[in-house]
Design a protein around this motif. Structure first.
Motif, PDB file in Angstrom:
ATOM      1  N   PRO A 199       0.807  -1.194  -0.012  1.00 27.04           N
ATOM      2  CA  PRO A 199       0.074  -0.025  -0.024  1.00 27.04           C
ATOM      3  C   PRO A 199       0.837   1.340  -0.122  1.00 27.04           C
ATOM      4  O   PRO A 199       2.101   1.362   0.784  1.00 27.04           O
ATOM      5  CB  PRO A 199      -0.846  -0.138   1.256  1.00 27.04           C
ATOM      6  N   LEU A 200       0.477   2.209  -0.785  1.00 27.83           N
ATOM      7  CA  LEU A 200       1.160   3.546  -1.025  1.00 27.83           C
ATOM      8  C   LEU A 200       0.738   3.997   0.418  1.00 27.83           C
ATOM      9  O   LEU A 200      -0.094   4.051   0.978  1.00 27.83           O
ATOM     10  CB  LEU A 200       0.692   4.324  -1.979  1.00 27.83           C
ATOM     11  N   ARG A 201       2.063   4.824   1.006  1.00 32.77           N
ATOM     12  CA  ARG A 201       1.785   5.491   2.434  1.00 32.77           C
ATOM     13  C   ARG A 201       1.549   6.994   2.323  1.00 32.77           C
ATOM     14  O   ARG A 201       0.703   7.522   2.947  1.00 32.77           O
ATOM     15  CB  ARG A 201       3.134   5.433   3.050  1.00 32.77           C
ATOM     16  N   GLU A 202       1.834   7.663   1.086  1.00 31.28           N
ATOM     17  CA  GLU A 202       1.211   9.169   0.984  1.00 31.28           C
ATOM     18  C   GLU A 202       1.470   9.446  -0.603  1.00 31.28           C
ATOM     19  O   GLU A 202       2.114   8.968  -1.299  1.00 31.28           O
ATOM     20  CB  GLU A 202       2.071   9.923   1.836  1.00 31.28           C
ATOM     21  N   ALA A 203       0.896  10.538  -0.604  1.00 34.11           N
ATOM     22  CA  ALA A 203       0.953  11.224  -2.193  1.00 34.11           C
ATOM     23  C   ALA A 203       0.632  12.589  -2.083  1.00 34.11           C
ATOM     24  O   ALA A 203      -0.020  13.186  -1.620  1.00 34.11           O
ATOM     25  CB  ALA A 203      -0.119  10.225  -3.185  1.00 34.11           C
ATOM     26  N   VAL A 204       1.473  13.292  -2.962  1.00 34.60           N
ATOM     27  CA  VAL A 204       1.145  14.744  -3.369  1.00 34.60           C
ATOM     28  C   VAL A 204       1.196  15.181  -4.774  1.00 34.60           C
ATOM     29  O   VAL A 204       1.754  14.257  -5.414  1.00 34.60           O
ATOM     30  CB  VAL A 204       1.949  15.681  -2.588  1.00 34.60           C
ATOM     31  N   ALA A 243       3.634  12.764  -6.765  1.00 26.81           N
ATOM     32  CA  ALA A 243       4.808  12.229  -6.064  1.00 26.81           C
ATOM     33  C   ALA A 243       4.277  11.104  -5.115  1.00 26.81           C
ATOM     34  O   ALA A 243       3.141  11.745  -4.282  1.00 26.81           O
ATOM     35  CB  ALA A 243       5.588  13.329  -5.212  1.00 26.81           C
ATOM     36  N   ILE A 244       4.832   9.928  -4.914  1.00 23.25           N
ATOM     37  CA  ILE A 244       4.197   9.095  -3.782  1.00 23.25           C
ATOM     38  C   ILE A 244       5.260   8.290  -3.064  1.00 23.25           C
ATOM     39  O   ILE A 244       6.454   8.677  -3.446  1.00 23.25           O
ATOM     40  CB  ILE A 244       3.557   8.066  -4.600  1.00 23.25           C
ATOM     41  N   ARG A 245       5.023   7.844  -1.987  1.00 25.91           N
ATOM     42  CA  ARG A 245       5.999   7.163  -1.246  1.00 25.91           C
ATOM     43  C   ARG A 245       5.352   5.874  -1.229  1.00 25.91           C
ATOM     44  O   ARG A 245       4.011   5.467  -0.580  1.00 25.91           O
ATOM     45  CB  ARG A 245       6.090   7.691   0.098  1.00 25.91           C
ATOM     46  N   ASP A 246       5.875   4.585  -1.510  1.00 27.67           N
ATOM     47  CA  ASP A 246       5.397   3.412  -1.480  1.00 27.67           C
ATOM     48  C   ASP A 246       5.696   2.628  -0.333  1.00 27.67           C
ATOM     49  O   ASP A 246       6.487   3.308   0.503  1.00 27.67           O
ATOM     50  CB  ASP A 246       5.702   2.361  -2.796  1.00 27.67           C
ATOM     51  N   ALA A 247       5.194   1.472  -0.339  1.00 34.48           N
ATOM     52  CA  ALA A 247       5.366   0.648   0.954  1.00 34.48           C
ATOM     53  C   ALA A 247       6.882   0.338   1.165  1.00 34.48           C
ATOM     54  O   ALA A 247       7.183   0.068   2.349  1.00 34.48           O
ATOM     55  CB  ALA A 247       4.672  -0.966   0.798  1.00 34.48           C
ATOM     56  N   ASP A 300       9.062   2.480   0.970  1.00 37.14           N
ATOM     57  CA  ASP A 300       9.841   3.686   1.430  1.00 37.14           C
ATOM     58  C   ASP A 300      10.475   4.531   0.279  1.00 37.14           C
ATOM     59  O   ASP A 300      11.480   5.015   0.551  1.00 37.14           O
ATOM     60  CB  ASP A 300      10.639   3.346   2.636  1.00 37.14           C
ATOM     61  N   GLU A 301      10.123   4.099  -1.003  1.00 39.70           N
ATOM     62  CA  GLU A 301      10.839   4.591  -2.334  1.00 39.70           C
ATOM     63  C   GLU A 301       9.813   5.905  -2.528  1.00 39.70           C
ATOM     64  O   GLU A 301       8.550   5.495  -2.640  1.00 39.70           O
ATOM     65  CB  GLU A 301      10.760   3.733  -3.563  1.00 39.70           C
ATOM     66  N   VAL A 302      10.320   7.058  -2.923  1.00 34.83           N
ATOM     67  CA  VAL A 302       9.737   8.192  -3.335  1.00 34.83           C
ATOM     68  C   VAL A 302       9.913   7.968  -4.866  1.00 34.83           C
ATOM     69  O   VAL A 302      10.814   7.749  -5.563  1.00 34.83           O
ATOM     70  CB  VAL A 302      10.457   9.321  -2.842  1.00 34.83           C
ATOM     71  N   GLN A 303       8.902   8.147  -5.529  1.00 32.78           N
ATOM     72  CA  GLN A 303       8.476   8.100  -6.969  1.00 32.78           C
ATOM     73  C   GLN A 303       7.646   9.497  -7.407  1.00 32.78           C
ATOM     74  O   GLN A 303       6.739   9.601  -6.672  1.00 32.78           O
ATOM     75  CB  GLN A 303       7.753   6.779  -7.346  1.00 32.78           C
ATOM     76  N   VAL A 304       8.147   9.848  -8.660  1.00 30.83           N
ATOM     77  CA  VAL A 304       7.321  10.769  -9.122  1.00 30.83           C
ATOM     78  C   VAL A 304       6.692  10.355 -10.646  1.00 30.83           C
ATOM     79  O   VAL A 304       7.741   9.878 -11.212  1.00 30.83           O
ATOM     80  CB  VAL A 304       8.395  12.224  -9.335  1.00 30.83           C
TER      81      VAL A 304
END
Ligand SMILES: Nc1ncnc2c1ncn2[C@@H]1O[C@H](COP(=O)(O)OP(=O)(O)OP(=O)(O)O)[C@@H](O)[C@H]1O
Ligand SMILES: [Mg+2]
Lengths: 253, 714
Positions: free
Chosen positions: B107-112, B121-125, B127-131
């Protein structure tokens, strides 16, 4: 009776443009008494009268020939100031023409033109002029009322008072009563007779009864020419000229 | 006369009735047309008054554990990112599509999402930040619009050690992500290492400008702005300011100039970078503060204008920066909203709730920037340090904000009209007085039609001559012209005084044509003297260059097309109007009154002053007012001769822009129904009202005067 001549007209010719309206009129007007000008309409009475205070000056194309002497001085001479002339020779018109202001301001108008009179001086002069015009008793309580609140006859007497206020030596009347009712006419005539004792009065009239009532002398004009001039009684009762006879007996114009 | 047979009588009556009917019908039609015009104009400006509406619309269902949502251009559906790492395109009719973000571990942890709605921009399970670059493609399939969300990976970075994601920004080629850290914030960009910015406390809010070059960071105690450009990529502090309360929400308004910070006290403060006291320095200034009830939970900027959404625990409302207008409540706003925002075209608002509902509102706030305040009061626009009156309706960039203060136009209108009257009223009134009371009639018959003919000169020609001939000449000879203005009347008066002293015999010989020659001679002599002396005056008094002197000594600039030029040109157009009416007024003075005055020994001037002028004064007043009305409404001349600079200045050497000119210039360009269009129509209405008031006042006052100087003894 003083026989001094106030006005002397010498071969007075008046032209409106090229057309002559008055042809070589020679006439003496004595300083005392009332002189009447009579004659049919258009014969030049007003024209001559207006030469006496140069009110014709403002008319485009008007020119005079001959001379008009006031106390021996030619009023049409280059050096003669018409403004000064009109102060000495006042005029009352056929239709009353009071200024649209108060009674007091109307009478004071001429005084204020030449200097700045004090209030007391002004009131004195106004009262004197209004008394001389036999109007004082009627208006003394409402000097600040508008001149238009007066009746036609009162307005005409106001105009006379206005002319008297500058203390003229001569007063010219051009049919002063022709727009008035009989009672007002009578009052104006009385006034003219009264004033004739102090001033030189020249009055133009159409009314053949009026001339004998007010005038000491009468001049009869026809087509711009002086036909007959003499004491009123003589002109009306034993005229020398046929034309005069015809006119005064009402067979004319 | 006697042979009016019944049939003839009937015919006459019939014609009479027909004519009367025709005239009545024609007159009524004219009145009707005017009334219709008024109603139309009024109806066109009415929408400016209302604050707008927000109406709830049908809602959509979101997937489980929704993180954020956004809308497509057409508001056909809502795209919701779920914690499952999938973009769910939830059409309102239920037909959905899904696009998984490949490689994002649920599950994704957060997104902006960035402000433009293009960078996610998201942070996945893990802990990787992806754009991701996201887009909603709109296609057609069997006659129906289809929404196709697309997602393209741009950046993947290890997010360990980073706090909450605060903002994404920049463009697709160089995305920037900001995350909070224990002592400040970290900036991730391209392949370089994360750069840490130390603030002392963790950053609470952040915003990145659309070009990715400016970073706003709000921490518990202060707000700072950094520049992010440069190859070395070292954020440089531009300005910082201490905060009274820790920010709870932030948003960068369209234009990237104003940072909004909301706090727990319920205030939203608009911060802008302004020039500091020391040259070259910058500082942060609170341009506006919006208050409200309840702490600010979140802020969302409009993608089209300076509107923003303020979320509080009790609901949400709209506010507008420029107009400082607040208070359009969104009805039945959900208390459990996790995110809210505007539709791309700002025609709607949506709110995503934890309960898997996307609430939607239809927004009709057509003219948020036009209020009585922005139209008539000074406004502090972005980039200004003081509230000012500015009219600047169009600009270069898409984020340009129209500045629609009507005050410079109203002032410009009256300035032009007053300078015109200053020149034309004395000329026209004097000409009317002279021609009616003094001039020989031959001159009158020539001069009167000549002056009236001036009115026949098309105003475009007058404007053209003023702009291309008069303005340059005036610029070269300002001193001479201004001197002439003062000296000419004085010269004539002096000549008249000298004439009074001349021997009477001379004076007698000259009247009345000589007077005219004398005056013309005096004028010519004065003009020649002024022309000869002006260069010397300019050299001695103004150091040889009047405009330079003006700028140096008074700080006043000299525009080539200025109020003096307009005064002349507009005055030229107004002279025949004032003259004709004034001449009429003088002609209506009963000649018997003037005669009475003259017979009492008045000079002609005395007769004019004491009788003709007072008796004509109602008409003279009406003449000047009518001239004013004409000058206020005149368009072509001011259009060509004013320079059309809508600046608020009373200086005779500045240009101006009048209401009429603004309408003429800008209405053809304005889109039907938009704010500029309506404001211009409002300007037209005001112009109409002004001329109406002026003309009515002219009539009323002149009637009053007429009563006072009431004519009698006609
Ligand atoms: N302003 C003028 N311009 C041109 N001609 C004029 C003017 N005034 C008078 N006239 C002419 O001069 C002549 C004399 O006119 P005037 O007014 O002196 O006559 P009047 O005897 O006073 O007549 P009335 O008894 O009708 O007043 C008339 O033929 C008239 O047409
Ligand atoms: Mg007559």
């Amino acid at each position: 009776m003083n026989d001094a001549v106030r006005f002397r007209l010498e071969a007075l010719t008046c032209r409106y443009g090229p057309a002559a309206a008055v042809h070589g009129v020679t006439l003496d007007i004595p300083a005392q008494g009332v002189t009447a000008f009579i004659g049919p309409s258009g014969c030049g009475k007003s024209t001559i009268l207006r030469c006496l205070n140069r009110m014709n000056d403002v008319i485009e194309g008007f020119s005079v020939g001959g001379r008009v002497l006031l106390d021996g001085e030619d009023v049409y001479a280059p050096g003669f100031d018409p403004v000064e002339l009109r102060r000495r020779v006042g005029m009352v018109f056929q239709r009353s023409n009071p200024f649209p202001s108060s009674i007091l301001d109307n009478v004071a108008y001429g005084l204020r033109l030449h200097r700045r009179p004090t209030r007391a001086e002004l009131e004195l002069a106004v009262e004197e002029a209004l008394r001389a015009a036999a109007l004082w008793d009627e208006v003394k309580d409402r000097l600040d009322a508008s001149a238009s609140s007066l009746s036609g006859g009162q307005q005409q007497r106001l105009c006379i008072a206005r002319a008297l206020a500058v203390r003229p030596e001569v007063l010219l009347f051009d049919e002063p009563a022709s727009a008035l009712d009989p009672i007002s006419t009578a009052r104006v005539e009385e006034l003219v007779t009264e004033l004739g004792k102090r001033l030189t009065i020249v009055i133009v009239t159409h009314n053949l009864q009026q001339a004998p009532r007010v005038a000491d002398r009468t001049a009869f004009f026809l087509l711009g020419k002086l036909v007959e001039y003499g004491p009123t009684v003589q002109v009306f009762t034993t005229p020398a000229e046929e034309q005069t006879e015809a006119y005064v007996s009402g067979r004319f114009g | 006369m006697g042979n009016f047979t019944p049939s003839r009588l009937r015919r006459v009556r019939l014609v009479d009735r027909l004519v009367a009917g025709g005239i009545t019908a024609g007159g009524s039609l004219v009145l009707l047309a005017v009334a219709f015009l008024m109603v139309f104009l009024f109806a066109q400006t009415l929408p400016l008054l209302g604050g707008g509406t927000a109406r709830p619309q049908s809602s959509a269902t979101a997937p489980d554990a929704p993180l954020l949502a956004f809308e497509d251009d057409f508001r056909e559906g809502v795209i919701v990112l779920g914690a499952d790492g999938v973009l769910h395109s939830a059409r309102l009719d239920g037909a959905g599509r899904t696009v998984p973000l490949e490689g994002a571990r649920p599950p994704l942890r957060e997104a902006v999402l960035d402000a433009a709605g293009r960078l996610l921009a998201i942070r996945d399970a893990a802990d990787e930040v992806q754009v991701w670059a996201v887009r909603v493609k709109v296609g057609w399939e069997s006659g129906e619009r289809r929404l196709e969300p697309t997602a393209r990976p741009l950046l993947r970075r290890v997010g360990a050690g980073l706090g909450r994601l605060l903002a994404a920004g920049g463009d697709v080629d160089a995305p920037v992500v900001v995350a909070a850290t224990a002592s400040g914030a970290a900036v991730l960009r391209g392949s370089a290492d994360a750069v840490e910015i130390r603030l002392g406390t963790p950053a609470a809010v952040a915003a990145i400008s659309r070009d990715g070059r400016e970073l706003w960071l709000g921490a518990a105690r202060d707000l700072s702005v950094f520049r992010l450009d440069g190859e070395a990529f070292s954020p440089a502090l531009v300005a910082a300011v201490p905060l009274r309360r820790p920010p709870t929400a932030g948003a960068l308004l369209l234009g990237d100039t104003t940072m909004l910070l909301g706090d727990a006290g319920g205030e939203v403060t608009a911060w802008q970078v302004v020039a500091g006291a020391v040259a070259g320095t910058r500082m942060l200034d609170a341009a506006a503060v919006f208050t409200g009830n309840g702490p600010v939970v979140a802020l969302a900027p409009s993608p089209r204008d300076k509107t923003f959404l303020v979320r509080r625990p009790g609901g949400a409302e709209l506010a507008h920066l420029t107009s400082r207008r607040v208070g359009l409540e969104l009805p039945s706003f959900p208390a459990d909203a996790v995110q809210a925002g505007f539709s791309p075209r700002r025609d709607g608002v949506f709110a995503l709730t934890a309960a898997r509902v996307v609430h939607r509102w239809r927004l009709e706030v057509p003219h948020p920037e036009a209020t009585a305040g922005t139209l008539f009061l000074p406004v502090r626009y972005e980039g200004f340090t003081e509230p000012e009156f500015v009219w600047q309706s169009t600009g270069g960039s898409g984020s340009f904000e129209p500045k629609l203060s009507l005050v410079p136009l109203v002032v410009g209108t009256f300035k032009g009209a007053l300078y015109a009257l200053l020149f034309s009223a004395p000329c026209a009134l004097a000409a009317a007085l002279y021609l009616s009371q003094f001039a020989p009639s031959r001159l009158r018959t020539v001069a009167k039609p000549a002056i009236e003919l001036m009115a026949a000169l098309p105003s475009v020609v007058v404007g053209f001559l003023a702009a291309l001939l008069l303005a340059p000449v005036l610029e070269r000879h300002v001193v001479g012209v201004l001197t002439a203005f003062v000296v000419l009347p004085l010269g004539v008066i002096a000549a008249a005084a000298a004439w009074e002293q001349a021997p009477l015999a001379w004076r007698r010989r000259l009247r009345p044509r000589g007077e005219l020659l004398l005056v013309v001679g005096a004028l010519a002599a004065t003009l020649a003297t002024v022309a000869a002396v002006a260069p010397t005056v300019e050299r001695v008094l103004f150091a040889g260059d009047f405009s330079a002197w003006l700028l140096a000594s008074a700080g006043v600039t000299y525009d080539q097309r200025n109020a003096v030029v307009v005064g002349f040109a507009l005055g030229f157009a107004v002279i025949p109007i004032i003259f004709t009416l004034a001449e009429d007024a003088f002609s209506n003075v009963p000649p018997s009154l003037v005669s009475a005055s003259l017979a009492l020994g008045a000079t002609r001037w005395q007769a004019a002053r004491t009788v003709a002028i007072p008796a004509a004064s109602p008409g003279l007043f009406a003449a000047v007012m009518t001239g004013l009305g004409r000058a206020v409404g005149e368009t072509m001349i001011v259009l060509m001769a004013t320079g059309n600079t809508p600046i608020l200045s009373l200086s005779p050497f500045d240009g101006m822009r009048t209401m009429a000119a603004s309408i003429a210039v800008e209405l053809p360009e304005a889109a039907f129904g938009d704010t500029l269009y309506r404001v211009l129509i409002l300007t037209a209405l005001m112009l109409f009202a002004m001329t109406f008031v002026i003309n009515t006042a002219a009539v009323l006052i002149s009637t009053r005067l007429r009563k006072r100087f009431g004519r009698l003894a006609a």
